[in-house]
Structure formats: C-alpha cells, structure tokens
Design a protein around this motif. Structure first.
Motif, PDB file in Angstrom:
ATOM      1  N   ASP A 126       0.843  -1.193   0.000  1.00 54.27           N
ATOM      2  CA  ASP A 126       0.000   0.000   0.000  1.00 54.27           C
ATOM      3  C   ASP A 126       0.885   1.253   0.000  1.00 54.27           C
ATOM      4  N   LEU A 129       1.295   6.062   4.475  1.00 52.99           N
ATOM      5  CA  LEU A 129       0.508   7.200   4.950  1.00 52.99           C
ATOM      6  C   LEU A 129       1.270   8.518   4.768  1.00 52.99           C
ATOM      7  N   MET A 130       2.553   8.486   5.096  1.00 59.03           N
ATOM      8  CA  MET A 130       3.308   9.729   5.099  1.00 59.03           C
ATOM      9  C   MET A 130       3.680  10.186   3.684  1.00 59.03           C
ATOM     10  N   ARG A 132       1.489  10.509   1.343  1.00 60.17           N
ATOM     11  CA  ARG A 132       0.302  11.149   0.788  1.00 60.17           C
ATOM     12  C   ARG A 132       0.305  12.624   1.168  1.00 60.17           C
ATOM     13  N   SER A 134      -2.269  16.353   0.751  1.00 65.77           N
ATOM     14  CA  SER A 134      -3.713  16.594   0.685  1.00 65.77           C
ATOM     15  C   SER A 134      -4.201  16.778  -0.754  1.00 65.77           C
ATOM     16  N   ARG A 157     -11.417   9.651  -4.496  1.00 69.03           N
ATOM     17  CA  ARG A 157     -12.177   8.490  -4.954  1.00 69.03           C
ATOM     18  C   ARG A 157     -13.646   8.879  -4.854  1.00 69.03           C
ATOM     19  N   TYR A 285     -12.010  -5.470   2.662  1.00 66.86           N
ATOM     20  CA  TYR A 285     -10.568  -5.293   2.475  1.00 66.86           C
ATOM     21  C   TYR A 285     -10.208  -5.389   0.996  1.00 66.86           C
ATOM     22  N   GLU A 292      -7.690   2.360  -2.083  1.00 70.63           N
ATOM     23  CA  GLU A 292      -6.702   3.176  -1.370  1.00 70.63           C
ATOM     24  C   GLU A 292      -5.508   3.526  -2.250  1.00 70.63           C
TER      25      GLU A 292
ATOM     26  N   ILE B  85       3.565   9.676  15.864  1.00 70.26           N
ATOM     27  CA  ILE B  85       2.579   8.911  15.104  1.00 70.26           C
ATOM     28  C   ILE B  85       3.128   7.509  14.872  1.00 70.26           C
ATOM     29  N   LEU B  93       6.014   6.396  12.448  1.00 68.38           N
ATOM     30  CA  LEU B  93       5.767   6.577  11.016  1.00 68.38           C
ATOM     31  C   LEU B  93       6.323   7.893  10.493  1.00 68.38           C
ATOM     32  N   ASP B  94       6.700   8.804  11.405  1.00 67.29           N
ATOM     33  CA  ASP B  94       7.019  10.146  10.898  1.00 67.29           C
ATOM     34  C   ASP B  94       8.466  10.323  10.435  1.00 67.29           C
ATOM     35  N   SER B 180      -6.853   6.362   4.488  1.00 70.49           N
ATOM     36  CA  SER B 180      -5.513   6.897   4.714  1.00 70.49           C
ATOM     37  C   SER B 180      -5.496   8.396   4.477  1.00 70.49           C
ATOM     38  N   ARG B 181      -6.248   8.842   3.481  1.00 64.97           N
ATOM     39  CA  ARG B 181      -6.258  10.269   3.164  1.00 64.97           C
ATOM     40  C   ARG B 181      -6.699  11.080   4.382  1.00 64.97           C
ATOM     41  N   LYS B 184      -4.047  11.107   7.160  1.00 65.67           N
ATOM     42  CA  LYS B 184      -2.936  12.016   6.886  1.00 65.67           C
ATOM     43  C   LYS B 184      -3.381  13.466   7.034  1.00 65.67           C
ATOM     44  N   GLU B 185      -4.577  13.770   6.576  1.00 67.75           N
ATOM     45  CA  GLU B 185      -5.054  15.157   6.671  1.00 67.75           C
ATOM     46  C   GLU B 185      -5.234  15.581   8.128  1.00 67.75           C
ATOM     47  N   TYR B 187      -3.559  14.417  10.649  1.00 67.09           N
ATOM     48  CA  TYR B 187      -2.199  14.603  11.153  1.00 67.09           C
ATOM     49  C   TYR B 187      -1.643  15.955  10.699  1.00 67.09           C
ATOM     50  N   PHE B 203      -2.111   4.464  13.727  1.00 66.72           N
ATOM     51  CA  PHE B 203      -2.887   4.198  12.519  1.00 66.72           C
ATOM     52  C   PHE B 203      -2.745   2.763  12.025  1.00 66.72           C
ATOM     53  N   GLN B 205      -4.709   1.696   8.793  1.00 69.03           N
ATOM     54  CA  GLN B 205      -5.765   2.131   7.886  1.00 69.03           C
ATOM     55  C   GLN B 205      -6.306   0.997   7.019  1.00 69.03           C
ATOM     56  N   LYS B 208      -4.469  -1.682   4.943  1.00 66.30           N
ATOM     57  CA  LYS B 208      -3.612  -2.648   5.637  1.00 66.30           C
ATOM     58  C   LYS B 208      -4.348  -3.972   5.842  1.00 66.30           C
TER      59      LYS B 208
END
Lengths: 439, 450
Positions: A126, A129-130, A132, A134, A157, A285, A292, B85, B93-94, B180-181, B184-185, B187, B203, B205, B208
């Motif tokens: 996937d 997260l970091m 991505r 906005s 989406r 899932y 995702e 995070i 994760l950061d 996930s979006r 992240k937003e 955060y 997280f 998400q 996963k």
C-alpha cells in the motif's frame, strides 16, 4: 524473462530441479491442486504443462493450491507443474494508450501481443501514509451538477452509484472526454462486461477525441473469473506506477458490484466461509486496498478513481454499496426517477456527497456551488410540503423560492458530451448568489 | 534462536513445525533470512504452531526457518510517545529519530473493580445537539454510530477540535480501518496548528491487512493507559472506527477457517469487544474519556457487532441518512441519541424538561408529516400548525456550522455554550420566535434576535 522460464523448464527436464516441479492431482474451473512443488513461495507464478498459468494461492504441508489465470487447453490430473520461482506478475505496455488491452499485454482490437512489455505486480504494497499529501487540485467533469456541488479533486475516490440505465458509465465517459488537453492519463477498467459494450465505449471515446490519452483495460464476462477479479488491481498498479512518475491518472472501475460478485464466486469455490449476503468476510478489504491506491502523492502525481456500483431499486444501503461508500471520498447517486423524468444527468442531489468539497474547487465555483446546494436541498424539502397547496395562497416569498427552485433544477440538465467550462457554470448560476445578497 | 520451519502458507497465516517446545501463545517469530516476515503465535500443539502473519506473506518460501524474536508485540510506554505517530506494531511513522525508552506488551489486562472510578464532572463539547440530547461526562464512552458517509469522521474531528485544541488535554487518536487520506489530513492539520505535543496517533488504515487493523487498537490503548497510570491524568481517546476492529477479527477468523455465525462474525465477538472496552476505564489516577465511531454496515442498526459495542457505551449519538439527505449536519437522529446523564438529578430539571418537550414536539412532527402528505398543510389545527412550524425550526436549529467543515459550508464554525442552547430551545418551544423565518435557524450557533 522468457530465458528464465526456458532455463527452469530445461533444468526440470534434466531432473536438476525436481523441487520446483509437481503434478496436478485435482482440477476444477479456477483452481488446481498440485502435489510436489516443494520449493515454492506464496504467490509464485506456475506453469501447468504449457497449457495454463496461475499463481500459488495456498501452501499446505502436502499440496499446493494454484489459482488459474490463463487456460489455453484442458488440464488433466498428472500434468506436470513448474514453479517459475518468481512472483506472479501481469504484463503491460506503454503503447496501450489509445488501445483496448487486457492484463496479459494483448492488444485486443489488433488481436496481438505488444512487443515492449513490462511486468506489473498485482496489488503490491500500500502507499505509505506519510507519502500522501492533501487532495486539493480539481479534476473537472464538465457537468455542472457535479463540479459545482460535489466537486472531484485529483487523488479523490468518488463513487458513481445507481440502478441499471441511469447513466453511470456516461458520467464517467463525460469526465474522460473533459480531460482533453489537461494532462491526465485515463484508464477505463471494464470488469466482466460484454465485448459489445466495451467496443461501443471504445468507439465513443474515439469519436469524441478522447482515446489518444485513454487506456481501455477490459475483462469479459465469458473469461475466467480470476482474470476479471485481477483486472482492476492491475489497472491500479499501472496507475500507481505512472503516479510515481508524477503523472495525473484517472481510473474508472466499471463496476465493483460485479467485481464483488466475482470475488464471492471465487471464494465460495475455494471453500472460504461465507459472511453477510454470502460474501467472504474480507470483501471490504478487497475493495479498500484497491481504492486506497487513489491518492495525491508527494511526487506530485495523483490517482483519481471513479468506481461504479450498480444498485437494485435505488437501494444504496445494501452491503456492498455501503462498504464502498465508506471507502470513497464521496458519492454521486443517480436516480431512476430523475432519469425517467428527463432530468439528466439523473443526480439525486440529497444523497450525493463530496467529502472534500471546496478544498478541491476554485473559490469562485465554491461560492456559487455551496449556496446552490443549500438552496436546492431546502427547495426539495419544501416542495413536498406545499405540493398540495393552492399556489395563489402561498406567500410571495415562498412562491418565488419555489419558482427559483424549479429554475435551478432545469438549469442543471445537461446533455451527454457537452461539457461546460468553469466560467460557463458560474454565469449560468450567478442568480443564486445575487438573490442571497438581496435577502 | 531458531525454533522451527514453515510448512504451510496462506494469505495471513502460516503453520510452523516447531523444534523447540518453549514456544508460547503470543510469541513473535521472524524468518531468519528476512525480517520482513514476522508472525504471532496463536495456537500451539506438541509439534506445530499456528501463527498469524503480521505482514504480507507474498514471496514467503515453504521451508523457511524461523526464529523467536520477542515474547509479544510491544508499544512505547514513556513520554517519548507524546507528539508522535505510530503504526499498529508501535513503530514510528514520521521518519524522525526515535529512541525507545520503555516498552510494554500491547495485550494488557483490564481494570479491576476495586480500582474503577465512576464519579466525575460534566464535559461540554460545544456541539449543540450533543450537549443537549446526549450530554457527556468525563470518563464516559460515547458511541458515534452511523452508516457509510453520514458524517462520523467529521464529528470526531470536530470533537478533537473543540475538546483537544482548546484544552490540550492529553489525547490519543486511533485510526482503524479508515481512509488513509483522512488520517494524513488529520495529522497535517494538527501539525500545522502546532498541537501535536499532547497528541499520540496510531494508525492501521483500511489499506492494511486485517492483522494490522486488529492490533492497532491495543497499541493505542497502551498509550492511553500510560497517560492514565503513569502520568496520572485525564485522557481523551478518539477511535475511528471501532467496528473495523471487529471486522478485522472476522477476516482473520475466516482465514483460519473458524466457524462464523450470523453475518460473518466470529462467535467470539462479544469476548473480543470486552477485552478492549473493559480496558478503557477510569481509575483514581485519571479518567479515560472515549469517543468511538461505530460504523453501521448496510445501515443495519441491529447488526450484531454494532449492538455488541453499543452495550458498553455510556451514551450514543446516532447519525441518520435521511437527515443528511435534507442537508442538515450533523445529521443526528435525536430519538436514538442519548446518554446516561439525561436524568433529572444529573442535568437539572430545566434541561431535562426541555429535552422531553423537544422530543414530544418532534415525534408529533413526524406524524404530522404523514398527514400533510395526504391532506396538505392547510388542514391542520392551529395547535398542530404551531407544533409543525416550531419543530421545523428546532430541526434546523440543531444543525451547526462546524469548524472542521468550513470548507463545505463556507460558514465559520462555532462553539456553542449549553446555556445558550437551553435558552434558544425554550424560546422556540414557547413561541417567542414564531414570527422568525425557519431558515434563520439554519447553520447558526446561538440565535441572535434582531
């Protein structure tokens, strides 16, 4: 790659590599059971006597289950199975743009394989997260009912949901056509459609000058369900690859209800325990990890996804629909009633949502859009109450607001392939803002 | 220490033939040649261990040798977790430097009856409809229930804004199986408003695998317990969304070929939920106040998993699709939203009476709507007409411009004091505002009479 296969098969024939070979012990439509194959990894590609291909789906102590993806000839018990000792991947060519292709690198209109193929992994890791950022750049559909009130951004989406024959695919095709000269690569994914439908879509896109930046990736209803199941994952892997190279990509997935049904079919034949509506418990899932892939990446590229879901009798609260609504960043709901009334696009403005809203809109558009939406919804609510009342007895203010509501509904009508620009939409609905100022 | 060899491999589980009989349930194993493959032992026999795989099993070879690396999954248990995070396995994760100081197993035990504390003070959220219909108290568990896309996450974000951003009370956010979006937003928002210092985020998400999703809630709980037990303070815990935990557990059960009961949930659902909810308790050291979003699958409010979680809640806010359809946000169904505080002794007679009266009006309004659909509005008696119009005003009044949805509404968000809500509702009910147009009450904070 071909060298590798030849070498492996050669080795096996010379008995140098018996660990990578096995024999078929049981066959059904989508799976084979294999004995042997001692030196095999999960998700490895296997070849069955040159007749079929597939990937390792489960490894038991004394047998291996292989999911079939391509079958050219009848498989018999006892057929020799070779593991190619590499992850199962599909094939793609960058020349696919402007063509109808499948996930094995075939140009379906020309009826031959591309010759500059690259391997794409199916449904890999996937997107972290970091990585991505906005979603804030707009992707205009050219349809005022969407761009004004339920805007779509690059990396969003947005689900398109509605009954049969309510114009779901049409909205997506309109959106593709509106991406001309906007540096967006479009991928239209057909899941289990008929060949005729796909060819018509191909012609429509060609006629409207949109095929030069579009890939049609298709699987048909008469093919192996595994192939239909994998097609959207492969399309999104391709999209992800392009995104990482900073391209903006738009992917249409037509449709996920069919995909869910195909996955159910595969799961039930592989003896998975059924859950709600007999879908396997991991159906959420299966769709979540697919959708995702839609994101705005820090590389600057993006993947926007418009998945389609077909409903029955306008019910968007069934299991699959609500699952997908809970994954996407909003939904455009289409209503059969509006469609029959001639209000096309047949958007149900009450049930449609964009979770990103003004973040992906220009300031001007969002100003008009948010007021239009509030007025329109208030009108739709009031309309039912006063429908039976005598118009002459209504207060002038109420009468005017009902007239204005009717005008809004009328102005939102739009014929297919006739996109409007942002400034055209603003001008058309400028009266919404004017009235509010006076009041 | 090498402990065995893998003999079967599935999507999220593997079986290991063990050469060492010291293996226990909960142990963490790892492939000797590749640390990417890690497993948690969930079932043992004399000769084999069944494990769930913490990451994807893709590319894992039959016959791989595994070693034991730990006695269980652990999460940071020190001040180092503040402002950071984490993923479901307690890794940061950061991409910033992280020195682990003290770790604790994520499978902790629940609070005993002796240590449990139930008394506390009221907690105002500044959201009209919550403070009025379902008032909160420190240490409460509030469930935010809703089907897909009716605004659970927006409400959670607003609660974070109103409660955390103003008080900076220590908070944990656990994102389970959500977008996930959005994660992240959230955060990014918190970082850009310089509020991360007292917040810990965990997280797992929706992209996963189910093992990740099911573990991250426990990981978040360790952080909450640290703040309560070691820092001896109050904690706010936001979970979005707890249903996804049960869903992830079902996926794992399916993979393990366990028998599933109604709608595909494992028969152990109730036990699994209690293991989580019973840990979220207040003690003499501090309170854990939690807001838990609960997804309603297929809009089926009576779903087993939903009802299971709801039974632990001290209050619930139910979001309704029909109200969302009218454009009224937060789209709360006032008939189903309530809390343990709605009691004359706890919130006072005035507030209690107003809630009762409002519900009476709105119930009658629903009946009147049906009558109007047949006869038209002109046929109503004067009293019913009053109820009809006042109820519509109330309905509009309970919409609210939220800080976090300024981008949708183009209206500035507002925090509303409960006292103002009580006054406004009283005035609408007793007819003071009969001459005000109903639209004047749409998306406002408190009502300012002209």
């Amino acid at each position: 790659m071909d060298l590798n296969i030849d070498k492996v098969i050669d080795d096996i024939k010379k008995d140098n590599n018996i660990f990578s070979a096995g024999k078929v012990i049981k066959v059904n439509e989508y799976n084979v059971e294999v004995s042997g194959l001692i030196d095999v990894a999960f998700y490895d590609e296997v070849d069955i006597a040159g007749k079929a291909k597939g990937y390792v789906f489960a490894i038991h102590p004394n047998k291996v289950i292989v999911s079939l993806t391509e079958v050219e000839d009848k498989i018999m018990p006892g057929d020799l199975v070779y593991s190619l000792n590499k992850e199962y991947k599909c094939l793609f060519s960058i020349d696919s743009i402007g063509k109808v292709v499948d996930i094995f690198g075939n140009d379906l209109i020309a009826g031959k394989k591309f010759n500059n193929l690259i391997e794409v992994s199916i449904d890999g890791l996937d997107i972290p997260l970091m990585d991505r950022t906005s979603v804030e750049r707009s992707l205009l559909t050219g349809i005022s009912g969407i761009d004004l009130m339920y805007p779509i951004g690059r990396g969003q989406r947005q689900l398109i949901i509605g009954d049969k024959k309510t114009g779901k695919t049409q909205i997506c095709l309109d959106t593709i056509v509106n991406q001309k000269d906007k540096n967006v690569i479009c991928i239209y994914v057909a899941i289990g459609k008929t060949k005729k439908e796909v060819k018509e879509i191909y012609y429509d896109l060609t006629k409207n000058g949109a095929i030069s930046y579009t890939i049609v990736m298709a699987s048909f209803n008469d093919e192996l369900p595994t192939k239909s199941y994998l097609t959207p994952y492969v399309a999104l892997s391709v999209a992800e690859e392009l995104m990482l190279q900073s391209f903006d990509v738009l992917v249409i997935v037509d449709d996920l209800k069919k995909h869910a049904d195909i996955y159910r079919q595969i799961s039930l034949t592989s003896n998975k325990v059924p859950g709600r509506d007999a879908y396997p418990s991991d159906i959420f899932y299966a769709h979540a990890r697919m959708l995702e892939k839609g994101c705005q990446h820090k590389s600057g590229g993006s993947v926007t996804i418009l998945p389609i879901v077909e409903t029955k009798a306008g019910d968007i609260t069934d299991y699959i629909s609500t699952n997908i609504i809970s994954i996407t960043d909003g939904q455009i709901v289409l209503s059969k009633k509006n469609f029959d009334k001639g209000l096309k696009p047949a958007i149900n403005y009450g049930l449609s949502v964009s979770r990103l809203g003004a973040a992906v809109q220009s300031k001007e558009l969002s100003k008009v859009g948010s007021k239009l939406r509030r007025e329109l919804l208030a009108y739709l609510d009031v309309k039912d109450i006063y429908e039976l009342s005598d118009p002459s007895e209504l207060s002038p203010a109420l009468k005017e607001s009902i007239d204005r509501g009717n005008k809004m509904i009328n102005d939102l009508k739009q014929y297919k392939y006739s996109p409007k620009s942002e400034s055209e939409m603003q001008t058309l609905f400028s009266y919404v803002e004017r009235v509010e100022k006076e009041g | 220490m090498e402990v065995g060899k893998i003999i079967s491999i599935f999507e999220i589980s593997v079986e290991v033939v063990v050469s060492d009989n010291t293996i226990k349930i909960g142990d963490v194993l790892e492939a000797v040649d590749n640390s990417k493959y890690r497993f948690e032992v969930i079932e043992i026999t004399n000769t084999t261990a069944l494990c769930i795989s913490l990451n994807s099993t893709r590319g894992l070879k039959k016959g791989t040798i595994v070693k034991k690396v730990d006695d269980g999954l652990k999460m940071e248990y020190s001040d180092a977790l503040m402002g950071r995070i984490f993923d479901a396995y307690g890794e940061v994760l950061d991409n910033k430097e992280f020195k682990s100081i003290k770790k604790k197993f994520i499978n902790n035990s629940t609070v005993s009856m002796k240590d449990l504390n139930v008394e506390s003070s009221m907690l105002k959220t500044g959201i009209k409809v919550i403070d009025f219909f379902a008032p909160m108290q420190k240490g409460f568990k509030m469930g935010l229930l809703g089907g897909a896309g009716v605004g659970k996450t927006v409400l959670i974000k607003e609660l974070i804004y109103n409660l955390y951003n103003t008080s900076k009370i220590n908070s944990i956010f656990v994102g389970i199986g959500e977008r996930s979006r959005e994660g992240k937003e959230l955060y990014d928002d918190i970082v850009s408003s310089n509020l991360l210092d007292n917040m810990t985020m965990v997280f797992g998400q929706m992209s996963k695998n189910p093992v990740v999703r099911s573990k991250c809630v426990q990981t978040g709980l360790v952080a909450a317990e640290y703040l309560r037990d070691e820092k001896k303070g109050d904690v706010l815990l936001f979970i979005d969304n707890i249903y996804r935990y049960i869903q992830a557990r079902s996926e794992i059960s399916m993979e393990l070929k366990e028998m599933l009961v109604g709608n595909g949930y494992p028969s152990s659902t109730a036990a699994e939920v209690s293991k989580i909810e019973e840990r979220l308790s207040s003690t003499k050291d501090g309170t854990i106040t939690s807001f838990q979003a609960i997804y309603i699958p297929a809009d089926d409010y009576n779903d087993d998993a939903v009802q299971n979680v709801v039974s632990y809640m001290d209050g619930q806010i139910v979001l309704d699709r029909h109200i969302a359809e009218l454009g009224i946000y937060p789209a709360i169904d006032v008939f189903k939203s309530t809390s343990r505080l709605v009691d004359k002794d706890k919130i006072g007679e005035r507030h209690f009476k107003l809630v009762e009266e409002t519900l009476r009006y709105l119930t009658r309004y629903q009946e009147l709507e049906e009558i109007i659909a047949v006869l038209g509005i002109d046929e109503l008696s004067d009293e019913d007409k009053n109820i009809f119009h006042r109820s519509r005003k109330l309905r509009y009044y309970f919409s609210q411009p939220l800080h976090v949805s300024e981008q949708f509404t183009n209206i500035k968000g507002e925090y509303v004091e409960l006292e103002d809500v009580l006054n406004d509702v009283e005035n609408i009910l007793n007819g003071t505002y009969d001459n005000v147009d109903e639209k004047e009450f749409f998306y406002i904070g408190k009502y300012n009479a002209h």
